[in-house]
Scaffold this motif. Structure first.
Motif, PDB file in Angstrom:
ATOM      1  N   ASP A   1       0.868  -1.164   0.000  1.00  0.00           N
ATOM      2  CA  ASP A   1       0.000   0.000   0.000  1.00  0.00           C
ATOM      3  C   ASP A   1       0.910   1.220   0.000  1.00  0.00           C
ATOM      4  OD1 ASP A   1       0.746   0.403   2.737  1.00  0.00           O
ATOM      5  OD2 ASP A   1      -0.972  -0.707   3.440  1.00  0.00           O
TER       6      ASP A   1
ATOM      7  N   VAL B   1       3.491   3.407   1.414  1.00  0.00           N
ATOM      8  CA  VAL B   1       4.490   3.203   2.464  1.00  0.00           C
ATOM      9  C   VAL B   1       5.338   4.461   2.573  1.00  0.00           C
ATOM     10  CG1 VAL B   1       6.422   1.772   3.240  1.00  0.00           C
ATOM     11  CG2 VAL B   1       4.524   0.739   1.976  1.00  0.00           C
TER      12      VAL B   1
ATOM     13  N   SER C   1       5.873   0.416  -1.887  1.00  0.00           N
ATOM     14  CA  SER C   1       4.742   1.337  -1.954  1.00  0.00           C
ATOM     15  C   SER C   1       4.035   1.286  -3.305  1.00  0.00           C
ATOM     16  CB  SER C   1       5.228   2.767  -1.693  1.00  0.00           C
ATOM     17  OG  SER C   1       4.137   3.660  -1.647  1.00  0.00           O
TER      18      SER C   1
ATOM     19  N   SER D   1       2.753   2.151   6.976  1.00  0.00           N
ATOM     20  CA  SER D   1       1.831   2.123   5.854  1.00  0.00           C
ATOM     21  C   SER D   1       0.488   2.717   6.238  1.00  0.00           C
ATOM     22  CB  SER D   1       1.630   0.692   5.361  1.00  0.00           C
ATOM     23  OG  SER D   1       0.725   0.023   6.210  1.00  0.00           O
TER      24      SER D   1
END
Length: 163
Positions: A12, A14, A29, A86
């Motif tokens: 996701d 980050v 990410s 995150s």
């Protein structure tokens, strides 16, 4: 860095606590600074299924792969203590350490992470640039390292595919 599973686990947005470390966080990410134009991912396993890892191949617009490698090299050399979190709520703390890569590809960078919560756990990562592509090889510190010969072969195949 996560202790179990592949590089793409729990991917996701980050963010690194230290902005100088963000290039390393961007490896996990969905919103990295350098957005890929194409991505492929595969699991790598030993003959008995133990000691495997993963590889993520990404391609970038003109200059993107080279720029990210430069930023990763700077981040790994300055970010010895790494903290990332995150949007999903997980947080990782660890130590980064540069490791040799035997000059694979157009350029390469190796580093390991050691978990602050469990010093016996960590990950080894090797990033290999071939022209405008990056291959990110990841293994658990408990597993067998991905052989340099495999990385060199992948580099040669990527080079051939660009002709």
């Amino acid at each position: 860095m996560p202790q179990n599973g592949p590089l793409l686990e729990d991917v996701d947005v980050v963010t690194a606590a230290d902005p100088a470390c963000q290039p390393v966080a961007d490896l996990r990410s969905v919103t990295p600074k350098h957005e890929a134009t194409g991505t492929a991912w595969a699991s790598l396993g030993a003959g008995d299924g133990a000691g495997g890892g993963s590889v993520v191949l990404t391609s970038y617009p003109e200059g993107g792969a080279k720029a990210w490698m430069s930023e990763l090299r700077a981040a790994v050399s300055t970010c010895k203590d790494f903290v990332a979190s995150s949007e999903r709520g997980w947080k990782d703390r660890g130590t980064l350490k540069v490791s040799p890569t035997d000059g694979i590809g157009d350029e390469s960078l190796g580093f390991s992470t050691v978990s602050a919560e469990d010093p016996g756990k960590g990950q080894d990562m090797t990033i290999v640039r071939t022209d405008g592509s990056l291959a990110v090889y990841l293994t658990s510190s408990e597993g067998e390292p991905i052989p340099a010969a495999l990385m060199k072969t992948q580099h040669e195949r990527l080079r051939e595919a660009r002709k």
